[in-house]
Design an enzyme around this catalytic site. Sequence first.
Site, short mmCIF file in Angstrom:
data_model
loop_
_atom_site.label_atom_id
_atom_site.label_comp_id
_atom_site.label_asym_id
_atom_site.label_seq_id
_atom_site.Cartn_x
_atom_site.Cartn_y
_atom_site.Cartn_z
N HIS A 142 -9.17 11.93 -3.75
CA HIS A 142 -9.96 12.85 -4.57
C HIS A 142 -11.41 12.94 -4.11
CE1 HIS A 142 -6.93 12.35 -8.14
NE2 HIS A 142 -6.41 12.96 -7.09
N PHE A 171 -3.31 6.39 -7.28
CA PHE A 171 -4.30 5.99 -6.28
C PHE A 171 -5.37 7.04 -5.99
CE2 PHE A 171 0.00 4.42 -4.85
CZ PHE A 171 -0.05 3.26 -5.60
N CYS A 172 -5.75 7.81 -7.01
CA CYS A 172 -6.75 8.88 -6.82
C CYS A 172 -6.37 9.80 -5.67
CB CYS A 172 -8.14 8.30 -6.61
SG CYS A 172 -8.81 7.51 -8.09
N ALA A 173 -5.08 10.01 -5.53
CA ALA A 173 -4.55 10.95 -4.54
C ALA A 173 -3.31 11.59 -5.15
CB ALA A 173 -4.21 10.23 -3.23
#
Length: 476
Positions: free
Chosen positions: A151, A397-399
């Site tokens: 992100h 995982f901020c993805a």
Amino acid sequence: MSVCPNAAAASVIATVPTAGGEPVTAADSADPCCAAPLPVLGRDVTVPLVTGGEVSYAALDYAASAPALQRVWDDVAAYAPYYGSVHRGAGYLSQLSTDLFENSRVTVAEFLDCRADDQVVFTRSTTDSLNLLAAVVPADCQVFVFETEHHASLLPWKDAQVSYLNAPRTPAQAVEILEQALAAREPHGPALVCVTGASNVTGELWPVKELAAAAHAHGARIVLDAAQLAPHHPVSVRESDVDWVAFSGHKLYAPFGSGVLAGRADWLQEAEPYLAGGGASRKVARRADGGVDVEWHTTAARHEAGSPNVIGVYSIASACKALTEAGFDSLVAREQHLIATVRAGLAEVPEVRVLSLFGDDSPRVGVISFVVEGWNSSHFAAALSAEYGIGVRDGLFCAHPLVRTLLGSDPQDVGECGAPEAEPGERSLNAIRVSFGAGTPDEHVERFVGAVRELVRDGAQWKYRTEDGRCVPDRG
């Protein structure tokens, strides 16, 4: 007056006492039982188990934040008594701190193999670095970013025209997708490509040099998100021919709140300062109409307003030196051994599916994500921690788009990082990530592999419940 802060710091490192009163240096502090090339803080920490007793903590969440190198901690401790204001101070400590800060900039430039005219700007993190770059891109810039990005790379470009590219399934396809997107862009104004060097989800290496060549062939620039690459592999701005590189200290064994954006100076010099304030301004004068005129610096200081985080910056420089002196060839070779150990162990458990974009044979760093059939990932991660003393990461995982792609879900499905239970009618979307690096002893990855095998075979020994969106041991 000029001082040599590195020499001053080096002179006092030898006098930093251990708990026993004897001097210690980074070299002296290596644990012969650790089997890790670079000793880190926390290697002797023990944690309680819900099943009784204690065990040494296995930190296997390096991709989120790596533990501090002992070398970094010792260097910072040696400098701390000399801490002073940075820039423009007349006192000895101020001048020493200023030299330390600026020499750290040189060290980072050498670590990244920057070009002679590149600038090194110190920020707070990779996220901050990419937001800084997003703030200075020309107003009519087109940005191209793969949906597979973290992100920090995916989200900052709110003031630009953004094209989100579909997830490639091979490195060659990544280059092909980018070339097609760049060739079709209209009009042919400024353009920027943002790409990771190593995925924070799969650990797979991306074809950075080839993507840079494709970008430049179509008149675009490229920024490399090296947050997951720099701690594991050498990064050369010159050889990869990227225009900028960004990374974080806390992933490079230097957890003191600093990051780096290094690369071409022109867009940085032409834009308004990222933050307006002292340090960024060269001259401020009142006008006759009552306003003020400001002349901003054209150096890296233009985007470093405020009092610099000299300890954070120095810790990054210390980590860069430690990694360079250890030698990336040996570090990479040992990490590949750890990767092989984990992958071989997981392959022996049929219920485990390792996530990958480019396939099993794709080169990667020490970051591996997987799901376990019959287990919610948050439950599994909680059991690894509570019953085995192993710290991993679970969630998206901020993805989010990448993990949803790898899990085969609809891109529009709603998911929450780390949510152990899905809302009614919603799929539970999360995975488990294990990550490691230069401070990881063999025993930690071997314990992890054994724990995965036991949990799948025997189940958890403890009961767990949901609390504040997390799966935690039920101690009631």
